[in-house]
Scaffold this motif. Structure first.
Motif, PDB file in Angstrom:
ATOM      1  N   TYR A 202       0.848   5.115   0.871  1.00  0.00           N
ATOM      2  CA  TYR A 202      -0.014   5.996   1.665  1.00  0.00           C
ATOM      3  C   TYR A 202       0.710   7.339   1.818  1.00  0.00           C
ATOM      4  CZ  TYR A 202      -3.104   7.084   5.738  1.00  0.00           C
ATOM      5  OH  TYR A 202      -3.984   7.638   6.618  1.00  0.00           O
TER       6      TYR A 202
ATOM      7  N   ILE B 174      -1.799  -1.136  -4.012  1.00  0.00           N
ATOM      8  CA  ILE B 174      -2.860  -0.155  -3.745  1.00  0.00           C
ATOM      9  C   ILE B 174      -2.228   1.219  -3.564  1.00  0.00           C
ATOM     10  CG2 ILE B 174      -4.657   0.564  -2.099  1.00  0.00           C
ATOM     11  CD1 ILE B 174      -5.392  -2.021  -3.440  1.00  0.00           C
TER      12      ILE B 174
ATOM     13  N   VAL C 291      -7.975  -7.629  -0.426  1.00  0.00           N
ATOM     14  CA  VAL C 291      -7.757  -6.292   0.098  1.00  0.00           C
ATOM     15  C   VAL C 291      -9.084  -5.799   0.630  1.00  0.00           C
ATOM     16  CG1 VAL C 291      -7.056  -3.928  -0.427  1.00  0.00           C
ATOM     17  CG2 VAL C 291      -5.929  -5.853  -1.581  1.00  0.00           C
TER      18      VAL C 291
ATOM     19  N   ILE D 126     -11.257  -2.758   3.112  1.00  0.00           N
ATOM     20  CA  ILE D 126     -11.253  -1.448   3.781  1.00  0.00           C
ATOM     21  C   ILE D 126     -12.052  -1.590   5.051  1.00  0.00           C
ATOM     22  CG2 ILE D 126     -12.058   0.930   3.662  1.00  0.00           C
ATOM     23  CD1 ILE D 126     -11.432   1.009   0.782  1.00  0.00           C
TER      24      ILE D 126
ATOM     25  N   VAL E 112       0.845  -1.195   0.000  1.00  0.00           N
ATOM     26  CA  VAL E 112       0.000   0.000   0.000  1.00  0.00           C
ATOM     27  C   VAL E 112       0.876   1.239   0.000  1.00  0.00           C
ATOM     28  CG1 VAL E 112      -1.788   1.299   1.235  1.00  0.00           C
ATOM     29  CG2 VAL E 112      -1.822  -1.212   1.262  1.00  0.00           C
TER      30      VAL E 112
ATOM     31  N   THR F  18      -9.591   6.891  -0.334  1.00  0.00           N
ATOM     32  CA  THR F  18     -10.012   6.527   1.021  1.00  0.00           C
ATOM     33  C   THR F  18     -10.069   7.777   1.875  1.00  0.00           C
ATOM     34  OG1 THR F  18      -7.703   6.213   1.664  1.00  0.00           O
ATOM     35  CG2 THR F  18      -8.931   4.245   0.977  1.00  0.00           C
TER      36      THR F  18
ATOM     37  N   ARG G 156      -3.612   4.566  -2.000  1.00  0.00           N
ATOM     38  CA  ARG G 156      -4.797   5.079  -1.309  1.00  0.00           C
ATOM     39  C   ARG G 156      -4.760   6.590  -1.123  1.00  0.00           C
ATOM     40  NH1 ARG G 156      -5.001   3.930   5.071  1.00  0.00           N
ATOM     41  NH2 ARG G 156      -6.584   5.536   4.726  1.00  0.00           N
TER      42      ARG G 156
ATOM     43  N   LEU H  82      -7.242   3.670  -4.886  1.00  0.00           N
ATOM     44  CA  LEU H  82      -8.350   3.456  -3.962  1.00  0.00           C
ATOM     45  C   LEU H  82      -8.546   4.726  -3.137  1.00  0.00           C
ATOM     46  CD1 LEU H  82     -10.058   0.897  -3.428  1.00  0.00           C
ATOM     47  CD2 LEU H  82      -8.506   0.404  -1.541  1.00  0.00           C
TER      48      LEU H  82
ATOM     49  N   GLU I 120     -10.133   5.581   7.529  1.00  0.00           N
ATOM     50  CA  GLU I 120     -10.277   4.189   7.104  1.00  0.00           C
ATOM     51  C   GLU I 120      -8.931   3.470   7.154  1.00  0.00           C
ATOM     52  OE1 GLU I 120     -13.902   4.298   3.885  1.00  0.00           O
ATOM     53  OE2 GLU I 120     -12.001   5.192   3.322  1.00  0.00           O
ATOM     54  N   LYS I 121      -9.025   2.150   7.212  1.00  0.00           N
ATOM     55  CA  LYS I 121      -7.798   1.341   7.180  1.00  0.00           C
ATOM     56  C   LYS I 121      -7.872   0.418   5.977  1.00  0.00           C
ATOM     57  CE  LYS I 121      -6.286   1.257  11.934  1.00  0.00           C
ATOM     58  NZ  LYS I 121      -7.057   1.151  13.184  1.00  0.00           N
ATOM     59  N   VAL I 122      -6.764   0.357   5.213  1.00  0.00           N
ATOM     60  CA  VAL I 122      -6.682  -0.566   4.087  1.00  0.00           C
ATOM     61  C   VAL I 122      -5.844  -1.763   4.533  1.00  0.00           C
ATOM     62  CG1 VAL I 122      -5.851  -0.897   1.745  1.00  0.00           C
ATOM     63  CG2 VAL I 122      -6.857   1.301   2.411  1.00  0.00           C
ATOM     64  N   ARG I 123      -6.454  -2.938   4.444  1.00  0.00           N
ATOM     65  CA  ARG I 123      -5.725  -4.139   4.873  1.00  0.00           C
ATOM     66  C   ARG I 123      -5.506  -5.072   3.695  1.00  0.00           C
ATOM     67  NH1 ARG I 123      -4.710  -3.340   9.862  1.00  0.00           N
ATOM     68  NH2 ARG I 123      -6.324  -2.855  11.380  1.00  0.00           N
TER      69      ARG I 123
END
Lengths: 450, 195, 347
Positions: B117, B144, B189, B191, B115, B164, B146, B162, B168-171
């Motif tokens: 970020y 990803i 993946v 959210i 990810v 966001t 985000r 994505l 929020e948390k992207v896992r």
């Protein structure tokens, strides 16, 4: 009739832990006990002290106190040390000789004695050094100290051991001339060179030089045999090991004239505490193991050990706020002794309050040959009395103590028992658990009139 | 144990196993295209989940170009010691850094992470690379992106953008590093949080 | 983990964590740039009350490889000549903003005092205190042993312990902080330890330690060992009657050429010989043994830097403001004084 030191009617105190009775204190003595007290002439106008629930005991006598004066007034003075003593329930203390100058002459012991009288909180009985300068080489003028105004009867090089067997023999022999006693600090010096703590499982882990039990026991064994050989009187200071208790028990069975003392801290604390490396637990003799603690308690309960002596040893904070090896040895004890003994001996069921009076007062006064201390609470006896609230609970806070020393190993511990009042020669030095006023000698004219 | 599988946190799957696989296939082809072939390519995955993604990408590249030995072009680059937030986070033990035998000097290094970020991890990765050698080019591929960048860093290859919210948390859950609550294989993946 | 004071209270998880981190640190030594930025802006003070150039430069190299600023403070102050008190020194370092204090002290427990008091808030690393502990030495020894043990097993050393490894530690156990730290750490890691020493150089209470004790080095070797660690013996101990003569000592307890040959004839081809240094060649270890391929002496020195990097990193990189569970509940007296001198006095 003018009363030199006031009149007090103590109502309903449990005498040595037995039934509740009244005590009338007048003119420095117990004027009446029981029903006779309230009926006594002097009871009119007496200050009444309601003592229901309190235990009345003879004023405690400490056979082992370091008052530090002269020489280390930054650690303690006779004034501060005896205030602490009064608050702790004592009416007499034996001031050890390791002052600076050493109490090895009539001059020094008379100085300490008169400082004690001037302070007026307790009887200060100087202990004379056995050897000049505590050097262990030449006898001090024991006779001169005995004949002085201080009337020294107990002699000790405490802090150091009279390790030379010939010198010890001579001292034991010599003090017979004036009914003295040699109080030995039993520590074989070669076996304890550089020693830091009890030698055993804990010292092995901590890497601190061990202080073997045998260094104490071997000296005690030698000394009881010497005392027997020259038919003299030996007192063993601060017994700390199970083996020492056994040797003393053996000696007493053989009729050897030996007495022994144990400190409150050795009745409660063990060398496990040294794991913190906090020098507040550094003391001479060192804290030992739990097996030793149990043996000491048993020995005190069965009379093998005669007395509790505090070995009150105040130190300035910088002597404890340092590395373990650098720190001074010793703990304060005057203001916690009663509580620690109650906690470890009475609340464990090993002793009664009558036993407490024996080990903290009667026997201690006999060892020091004090005639007006450690007396029964009977009509006509000197009014050295304490009132104790056995139900009280308090948390030890060294910062609030009267002693200048802050080195209490019991800090933070909750303990039972509180001294509510201390009467010294009929005068309340402590009332309501707080210092009152010191005892003052009656004016010369009044003294002459009585 | 009070945790249940369907926690009160709303979780929504945005990529499933097939989506992830398709995205990686596309990125593998993009990497080859951007590099005009497989010459000098080195894929460095950032622990933990960047590394398995790098391995998967290497295999896809090898599938597309039979001259490539997948295991010879992939490595792991630990950036822990280069982070700028070491004193604000609980202590993290470092992961091993393993470079392909060819090293990275004069190579085209593609950093792989799961990810993207704030961009701070990539900043740390660039510092880490410089201490290990001097690549000719460094590119960045992420599964990803985000958003919410805090540094001037941009990915060359992105599996999915994505948008966001920062609450929020992207896992990313991969079978190499994660197992589902019921113990089954997982590749997805999701959210969590937010509305 | 806020401090590293002893191996006695080091958990298996933390021990493995340090050793694993040290493996990653070791890799840095092979790089072009042998430096990591992890501790940039952090200050590490080497506070040495006892001379030890080896340990100091090892810590210094470790701190510098992690980009920390290093201050070396050689404090004078023995039990005889008293300099500034430990408290005043610590407060001075705190005022200077030290984040970690690496302390070497002749007095057992001095690092514990620093950690337990409020004199300084920094992380404390024990670099050897009196005859108590030397935890980073034991960790580097364990690191060296683990690499050897894993290689023999053909497995990775990351995450591994020392289960089944037979270690003999021979020499002056009584005065050795290295022996103490090793006994606790090797127990935690699952090794099987035998101490070998003359009875005079074993502490009273050693029977409670988690190891075997022997007075006979040859018998211990014959029973089979995977590592033999020789401890430094000071010849002066002879004067205090710990043993009759250095000759008799090295004959009975030294790792001499005969014992080196014995390893071969006993079929112990993979047994390593360790020494924490500095060595007394010809006393506790022969030159041939020290220089043999079995000797790990130089590997130990090299591994020391990696292990110390790991310790510094793990103690300093985390958020130190988070409530850390401190080992050994410290109960301190509230009273403080500014007086500087400390004297010994009997009660």
């Amino acid at each position: 009739m003018a009363k030199n030191n006031g009149t007090y009617l103590i109502r309903g105190a449990s005498i040595l832990g037995a039934g509740a009775e009244d005590l009338l204190i007048s003119d420095g003595v117990i004027a009446a006990r029981g029903a006779a007290a309230a009926a006594h002439n002097d009871a009119h106008g007496a200050t009444v002290i309601e003592a229901a629930g309190l235990v009345a005991l003879p004023g405690m006598v400490d056979v082992h106190t370091h008052l530090r004066e002269p020489g280390r007034e930054d650690a303690e003075t006779v004034e501060t040390g005896t205030r602490a003593a009064a608050l702790g329930g004592f009416t007499a203390v034996h001031a050890m000789a390791n002052s600076n100058p050493v109490a090895d002459t009539a001059g020094v012991v008379e100085q300490v004695h008169s400082l004690g009288r001037a302070a007026g909180w307790v009887d200060v009985r100087p202990v004379g050094a056995v050897t000049v300068g505590l050097a262990g080489e030449q006898l001090a003028e024991l006779g001169a100290m005995a004949d002085s105004r201080a009337q020294v009867r107990m002699f000790s090089d405490d802090g150091l051991c009279v390790h030379d067997p010939v010198l010890m023999r001579r001292a034991l022999e010599y003090v017979k001339a004036f009914d003295g006693v040699v109080a030995q600090h039993a520590q074989e010096p070669r076996l304890t060179a550089g020693a830091q703590m009890n030698e055993g499982a804990v010292s092995a882990v901590l890497g601190l030089t061990g202080w073997p039990a045998v260094a104490e026991e071997s000296i005690i064994a030698r000394d009881v045999l010497l005392a027997q050989h020259v038919n003299s009187r030996l007192h063993v200071c601060h017994v700390s090991t199970a083996g020492s208790v056994e040797i003393i028990r053996w000696a007493k069975e053989r009729g050897i004239n030996v007495t022994a003392e144990v400190t409150p801290h050795h009745l409660l604390l063990t060398d496990d505490l040294v794991r913190s490396y906090n020098p507040v637990y550094k003391v001479n003799p060192p804290l030992r193991t739990d097996a030793d603690v149990q043996a000491l308690r048993a020995g005190l309960a069965d009379g093998t050990i005669d007395v509790v002596g505090t070995d009150h040893a105040p130190h300035p904070s910088e002597h404890k706020e340092c590395e373990w090896a650098q720190a001074a040895m010793g703990m304060t004890g005057l203001e916690t002794a009663l509580s620690v003994v109650q906690h470890s001996m009475i609340e464990t069921g090993l002793m009664t309050w009558a036993d407490f009076a024996r080990v903290t007062s009667f026997a201690a006064a006999r060892i020091g040959r004090l005639t007006d201390q450690g007396r029964p609470l009977e009509t006509g006896e000197p009014a050295n009395i304490i009132l104790v609230d056995p139900a009280a609970r308090w948390t030890v806070d060294p910062a609030r103590m009267a002693t200048m020393g802050r080195n209490s190993p019991f800090a933070g511990l909750e303990l039972p028992g509180q001294v509510v009042a201390t009467f010294y020669k009929g005068h309340p030095t402590v009332l309501d658990g707080k210092l009152n006023t010191p005892y003052r000698e009656p004016a010369a004219s009044a003294a002459g009139a009585s | 144990m009070t945790a249940v599988t369907n926690a009160p946190v709303p979780a929504r799957v945005v990529l499933n196993q097939a989506d992830i696989d398709r995205a990686l296939t596309r990125i593998a082809h993009e990497i080859l295209e951007a590099n005009k072939g497989s010459k000098d390519l080195v894929l460095l995955g950032i622990p933990r989940r960047g590394y398995p993604l790098a391995v998967r990408l290497a295999h896809k590249i090898a599938a597309a170009d039979p001259t490539v030995d997948a295991t010879a072009i992939v490595g792991q680059l630990d950036v822990t010691m280069f982070r700028d937030d070491l004193s604000h986070q609980p202590t993290r033990p470092p992961y091993p850094t393993q470079l392909p035998r060819t090293g990275i000097d004069n190579k085209v290094v593609v950093l792989i992470d799961d990810v993207l970020y704030s961009g701070r991890t990539i900043r740390a990765a660039l510092d880490a690379i410089i201490d290990l050698g001097r690549p000719r080019i460094v590119r960045l591929a992420v599964l990803i992106d985000r958003g919410h960048r805090e540094l001037p860093i941009r990915a060359d290859h992105v599996g999915k953008n994505l948008p966001t919210s920062s609450v929020e948390k992207v896992r990313v859950r991969l079978e190499e590093t994660d197992t589902a609550a019921d113990g089954s294989v997982v590749n997805e993946v999701v959210i969590e949080g937010g509305a | 983990m806020k401090h590293l004071l002893s191996t006695e209270d080091l958990s298996l998880a933390n021990a493995i964590r340090i050793l694993d981190t040290a493996e990653e640190m070791a890799a840095v030594g092979d790089r072009e740039v042998k430096k990591l930025p992890a501790l940039r802006g952090r200050t590490v003070v080497n506070l040495f009350f006892e001379d030890s150039t080896r340990t100091r430069i090892s810590f210094e190299a470790a701190a510098k490889r992690l980009s920390a600023d290093v201050i070396n403070f050689a404090a004078k102050g023995s039990s005889v000549s008293k300099g500034e008190s430990l408290k005043d020194t610590a407060q001075t370092l705190a005022a200077m903003g030290a984040d970690a204090v690496v302390i070497r002290h002749w007095a057992s427990g001095a690092p514990h005092r620093l950690a337990a008091t409020d004199w300084i808030d920094a992380a404390v690393i024990n670099a050897g205190d009196g005859t108590h502990e030397h935890p980073t030495q034991a960790l580097l020894d364990a690191f060296t042993m683990r690499r050897h043990w894993s290689k023999l097993a053909g497995t990775a050393s990351i995450g591994a312990d020392l289960k089944g490894m037979r270690v003999a530690i021979a020499g002056d156990v009584l005065h050795s902080r290295v022996a103490r730290s090793n006994v606790w750490l090797l127990r935690t890691l699952g090794a099987d330890v035998t101490l070998v020493a003359p009875p005079t150089l074993l502490p009273i209470g050693v029977e409670h330690w988690p190891c075997k004790v022997s007075y006979n080095l040859d018998e211990t070797l014959a029973r089979g060992v995977d590592a033999v660690m020789m401890l430094r013996v000071q010849g002066e101990r002879m004067n205090a009657s710990f043993f009759p003569s250095t000759r008799e000592y090295s004959r009975r307890w030294g790792f001499d050429d005969n014992r080196l040959r014995a390893l071969d004839s006993l079929g112990l081809k993979d047994t390593i010989i360790m020494h924490p240094g500095p060595m007394n060649r010809g006393l506790e270890i022969s030159a041939a043994a020290a220089d043999s391929p079995r000797s790990t002496v130089l590997a130990q020195v090299r591994n020391g830097v990696s292990v110390r990097m790991a310790a510094l990193y793990l103690l300093l990189s985390g958020d130190t403001r988070e409530p850390a569970a401190t080992a050994g509940a410290a109960r301190t007296n509230a009273a403080h004084s500014n007086a500087a001198h400390s004297t010994k006095e009997s009660n």
